[in-house]
Design an enzyme around this catalytic site. Structure first.
Site, PDB file in Angstrom:
ATOM      1  N   ASP A 152       2.596   4.683   8.173  1.00 50.97           N
ATOM      2  CA  ASP A 152       1.904   3.915   7.143  1.00 50.97           C
ATOM      3  C   ASP A 152       2.695   4.032   5.834  1.00 50.97           C
ATOM      4  O   ASP A 152       3.411   5.014   5.625  1.00 50.97           O
ATOM      5  CB  ASP A 152       0.501   4.501   6.982  1.00 50.97           C
ATOM      6  N   HIS A 169       1.670   4.717   2.943  1.00 47.17           N
ATOM      7  CA  HIS A 169       1.135   5.781   2.102  1.00 47.17           C
ATOM      8  C   HIS A 169       1.231   7.130   2.812  1.00 47.17           C
ATOM      9  O   HIS A 169       1.152   7.209   4.039  1.00 47.17           O
ATOM     10  CB  HIS A 169      -0.334   5.512   1.756  1.00 47.17           C
ATOM     11  N   ASP A 222       1.146  -1.680   6.654  1.00 49.11           N
ATOM     12  CA  ASP A 222       1.172  -1.985   5.224  1.00 49.11           C
ATOM     13  C   ASP A 222       2.519  -1.716   4.578  1.00 49.11           C
ATOM     14  O   ASP A 222       2.646  -1.805   3.360  1.00 49.11           O
ATOM     15  CB  ASP A 222       0.053  -1.242   4.470  1.00 49.11           C
ATOM     16  N   HIS A 253      -5.969   9.463   5.391  1.00 46.31           N
ATOM     17  CA  HIS A 253      -6.154  10.081   4.071  1.00 46.31           C
ATOM     18  C   HIS A 253      -7.324  11.063   4.043  1.00 46.31           C
ATOM     19  O   HIS A 253      -7.500  11.775   3.054  1.00 46.31           O
ATOM     20  CB  HIS A 253      -6.380   9.008   3.007  1.00 46.31           C
TER      21      HIS A 253
END
Length: 344
Positions: free
Chosen positions: A192, A194, A281, A157
């Site tokens: 991931d 996200h 995740d 991120h």
């Protein structure tokens, strides 16, 4: 298959996270890395420490002033704020203005949300997390077929000049840039749950690094602002970004179907080396998950990644303290090792 890890990565120890209007215990804890490290030891993976490659490989993908800021930010905060928590509360608006000289202003200038509170050990942890990624990519350049970088804190991120979503230095982007020293075309596959929004920010106008991010639709899920299907790159990077979105509640079969779209796109790009932004995740029981991945799915992904036949750096991203974290890491990494043994 070797793993790279440095114990100094455990020194970043945030206590809490201001999320959706309330404080919660911070999900990005040192225990995440400890659990995976102990699993590696149990399963006989050699774990080696990274060399110190300095800040220049980090600055190759991040604004140099941004990198330098973090080196003494905690000490500056303590000098100004004494016992207050170092959580950014001032942020530039849509017209960004100019950087303040104040530690309060600079922390908000360089941190886009409240997820990366400074702790005494933050600099050492993020520095050695990045060194772990650099070491993994350097060994791939030297001829290793696949290396696992147990990077913590995670990185995908982190933008070129902004921390976001628990991430300060973008380890996968750093690794990809190192791989470019030996390979003309590099792909990053972010699995991931996200969006790899920071990686997207860094490479969006470059055509030499292909980014494929498989993630939950960001319309009503972090990272919210980037990761939509119509974002495909700009300028030299037009067509070198692919966002594969999943609906909340997506089944394992639906995830794997989209995953294979990404594999084909990377092959069509002609990638010569690969970085995997490896998040666990997506697991159905992960505290931050909204989809239905299980260990079976992670094993399938691992084997299909190895079968792509590319020199690969696995860079750890998310995967939080849910019941299956250790098992998912074990399944993915042992399946990777087993599949590698079939091709050696």
């Amino acid at each position: 298959m070797k793993a790279i890890f440095d114990e100094r990565q455990l020194k970043h120890n945030p206590a809490r996270y201001f999320r959706r209007g309330a404080y919660i215990p911070h999900p990005e804890q040192p225990e995440r890395a400890i659990l995976i490290r102990d699993m590696l030891i149990k399963n006989g993976f050699p774990i080696e420490t990274p060399g110190d490659h300095g800040v220049e490989p980090i600055k190759a993908v991040h604004d140099p002033d941004y990198v330098d800021f973090w080196q003494d930010a905690y000490q500056r905060w303590r000098a100004e704020a004494e016992d207050a928590e170092a959580i950014p509360t001032y942020h530039p608006g849509r017209r960004a203005g100019r950087r303040s000289s104040s530690i309060y202003g600079q922390l908000g200038w360089y941190a886009t949300d409240t997820s990366v509170p400074l702790t005494e050990g933050t600099w050492e942890a993020i520095y050695w997390s990045a060194q772990t990624a650099i070491e993994a990519a350097s060994r791939v350049n030297a001829g290793e077929r696949m290396i696992y970088g147990l990077c913590r804190p995670p990185g995908h991120h982190a933008m070129s000049n902004g921390a976001n979503g628990f991430c300060i230095f973008n380890n996968a982007a750093v690794a990809a840039q190192v791989l470019r020293q030996s390979h003309k075309k590099v792909a990053i596959y972010d699995i991931d749950t996200h969006t790899g929004n920071g990686t997207l920010d860094i490479f969006y106008e470059r055509g030499d690094v292909f980014l494929c991010s498989l993630h939950v639709d960001p319309d009503n899920y972090p990272t919210y602002y980037l990761g939509y299907a119509d974002e495909t790159g700009e300028g030299d990077g037009e067509g070198a970004t692919l966002n594969l979105t999943l609906e909340p509640g997506a089944s394992e079969a639906a995830i794997l179907e989209r995953f294979r779209e990404g594999v084909k796109a990377i092959q069509d790009f002609g990638a010569e080396a690969l970085v995997i932004s490896l998040g666990f995740d997506m697991a159905v029981d992960d505290p931050l998950s909204e989809v239905g991945m299980t260990g079976t799915g992670f094993e399938i992904m691992a084997r299909e990644i190895v079968r792509m036949g590319l020199p690969t750096a696995l860079i750890q991203e998310g995967g939080y303290l849910g019941p299956s974290l250790t098992n998912n890491a074990e399944v993915f990494l042992t399946a990777s090792r087993d599949e590698l043994s079939k091709t050696s």
